[in-house]
Design a protein around this motif. Structure first.
Motif, mmCIF file in Angstrom:
data_model
loop_
_atom_site.group_PDB
_atom_site.id
_atom_site.type_symbol
_atom_site.label_atom_id
_atom_site.label_comp_id
_atom_site.label_asym_id
_atom_site.label_seq_id
_atom_site.Cartn_x
_atom_site.Cartn_y
_atom_site.Cartn_z
ATOM 1 N N LEU A 1 1.280 -25.576 -69.675
ATOM 2 C CA LEU A 1 -0.878 -26.397 -68.675
ATOM 3 C C LEU A 1 -0.338 -27.395 -67.858
ATOM 4 O O LEU A 1 -0.830 -26.571 -66.511
ATOM 5 N N ALA A 2 -0.139 -28.303 -68.144
ATOM 6 C CA ALA A 2 0.160 -29.407 -67.414
ATOM 7 C C ALA A 2 1.546 -28.446 -66.009
ATOM 8 O O ALA A 2 0.495 -28.798 -64.514
ATOM 9 N N LEU B 1 1.368 -25.717 -64.539
ATOM 10 C CA LEU B 1 0.695 -24.810 -63.919
ATOM 11 C C LEU B 1 -0.564 -25.074 -63.397
ATOM 12 O O LEU B 1 -0.372 -24.836 -62.305
ATOM 13 N N LEU B 2 -1.075 -26.099 -64.045
ATOM 14 C CA LEU B 2 -1.962 -27.150 -63.421
ATOM 15 C C LEU B 2 -1.714 -27.666 -61.568
ATOM 16 O O LEU B 2 -2.913 -27.886 -61.057
ATOM 17 N N GLY B 3 -0.341 -28.256 -62.651
ATOM 18 C CA GLY B 3 0.432 -29.294 -60.826
ATOM 19 C C GLY B 3 0.419 -28.110 -60.428
ATOM 20 O O GLY B 3 0.405 -28.061 -58.801
ATOM 21 N N ARG B 4 0.747 -26.809 -60.137
ATOM 22 C CA ARG B 4 1.024 -25.500 -58.902
ATOM 23 C C ARG B 4 0.513 -26.054 -58.951
ATOM 24 O O ARG B 4 -0.312 -25.271 -56.650
ATOM 25 N N TYR B 5 -0.626 -25.058 -59.323
ATOM 26 C CA TYR B 5 -2.368 -24.547 -58.552
ATOM 27 C C TYR B 5 -2.542 -25.967 -58.284
ATOM 28 O O TYR B 5 -3.030 -25.516 -57.027
ATOM 29 N N ALA B 6 -2.908 -27.019 -57.744
ATOM 30 C CA ALA B 6 -3.237 -27.973 -57.068
ATOM 31 C C ALA B 6 -2.468 -27.966 -55.944
ATOM 32 O O ALA B 6 -2.993 -28.562 -54.927
ATOM 33 N N ARG B 7 -0.825 -28.174 -56.366
ATOM 34 C CA ARG B 7 -0.307 -28.662 -54.702
ATOM 35 C C ARG B 7 -0.532 -26.812 -53.828
ATOM 36 O O ARG B 7 -0.533 -26.775 -52.703
ATOM 37 N N GLN B 8 -1.040 -26.113 -54.805
ATOM 38 C CA GLN B 8 -0.993 -24.552 -53.597
ATOM 39 C C GLN B 8 -2.353 -24.968 -52.738
ATOM 40 O O GLN B 8 -2.554 -24.558 -51.911
#
Length: 113
Positions: free
Chosen positions: A30-31, A33-40
């Motif tokens: 989850l961490a 995935l959330l990091g990837r979504y924030a970067r995108q």
């Protein structure tokens, strides 16, 4: 890591590693995935001001003498044409922002934004 410390032989407190490991894996996934979504989200950040409006297509309303109004991004904008006047209901492309007035011109071939 704290759960691994508790899985030792402390008196009265014991955590089963079969429970800790899957929970840790889920938290790490989850961490990531959330990091990837924030970067995108940061990379695809919407532009504000003129750079976010230039190139967009609008439909002209209340046109008089080359000036009119258009609804774009949830707001009614004043418009003026950069060239010859356009009729009411015409589709125009935003080419500039002059204060709070959109400067528009007829769309060119291939405009679809």
């Amino acid at each position: 890591m704290g759960a691994l410390l508790l899985s030792g032989s402390a008196e009265g407190v014991q955590v089963d590693p079969l429970i800790v490991v899957p929970i840790a894996v889920v938290v790490v996934v989850l961490a990531v995935l959330l990091g990837r979504y924030a970067r995108q989200a940061q990379r695809g950040r919407a532009h504000s001001g003129a750079e976010g409006l230039v190139g967009r297509l609008v439909e002209l309303r209340d046109v008089r003498d080359g000036h009119g109004r258009a609804f774009l991004e949830g707001t009614w904008w004043s418009t003026r044409t950069a060239g010859p006047p356009l009729p009411e209901g015409a589709i125009a492309r935003v080419v500039d922002l002059d204060g709070l007035t959109l400067v528009v011109e007829p769309p060119t071939e291939g405009d679809d934004s």
